[in-house]
Scaffold this active site. Sequence first.
Site, short mmCIF file in Angstrom:
data_model
loop_
_atom_site.label_atom_id
_atom_site.label_comp_id
_atom_site.label_asym_id
_atom_site.label_seq_id
_atom_site.Cartn_x
_atom_site.Cartn_y
_atom_site.Cartn_z
CB THR A 47 -51.33 71.55 43.45
OG1 THR A 47 -51.80 70.88 44.62
CG2 THR A 47 -50.46 70.61 42.62
CB THR B 261 -56.73 73.49 46.24
OG1 THR B 261 -57.42 74.21 45.21
CG2 THR B 261 -57.70 73.19 47.37
CB CYS B 262 -52.43 70.83 47.91
SG CYS B 262 -53.38 69.76 46.82
CG HIS B 263 -48.47 75.83 48.43
ND1 HIS B 263 -47.44 75.31 49.18
CD2 HIS B 263 -48.12 77.11 48.18
CE1 HIS B 263 -46.51 76.23 49.37
NE2 HIS B 263 -46.89 77.33 48.77
CG LEU C 47 -49.93 71.25 54.76
CD1 LEU C 47 -50.32 70.06 55.63
CD2 LEU C 47 -48.66 70.96 53.97
#
Length: 173
Positions: free
Chosen positions: A59, A61-63, A67
């Site tokens: 996703t 923001t996560c990607h 992270l």
Amino acid sequence: MATPTIAVGDRVPAGTFSYIPYTPEQDDPLVCGAPVTITTTDFFAGKKVVLVSVPGAFTPTCHVNHLPPFLERYDEFKSKGVDIVAVLAANDAFVMSGWARVEGLKDKILALSDSGAQWSQALGLSVDLSHVGFGLRTARYAMVLDDLVVKYLGVEPARGVTVSGAEAVLEAL
């Protein structure tokens, strides 16, 4: 957003995660690997652990924002005595493994599956994203555990990455 039922100083409850350990053979995108199961009590006991939780692999923001800084600053975490850095999401172990490969985590950061966000939900750290078709997910948070005791807990109060980001966690160590 999530309302934690766990706090700094608390011992985390037992939890079970699945993940696919990295092997060099997995550099071939057609090799899947085999999921294994780990428990918090067996795998995290006696260790300093940085656990970063994201609502979903791949996703935006996560990607892109959450992270990658943990991988970029991995050596700084290790220099502060961290034994394990792990990313946690409700995605299955195969999705987490695929994401780990794309992100280049290799054997540095473990990509753990909190199936159904069960463990996160027990901590008050799940979020219902059914309105966007995701169902129950792990909230965006980070914690530092020392022998299963919470030493830092950063739960995002809104969208974006602040208190659960690599910089905030490094400052807390």
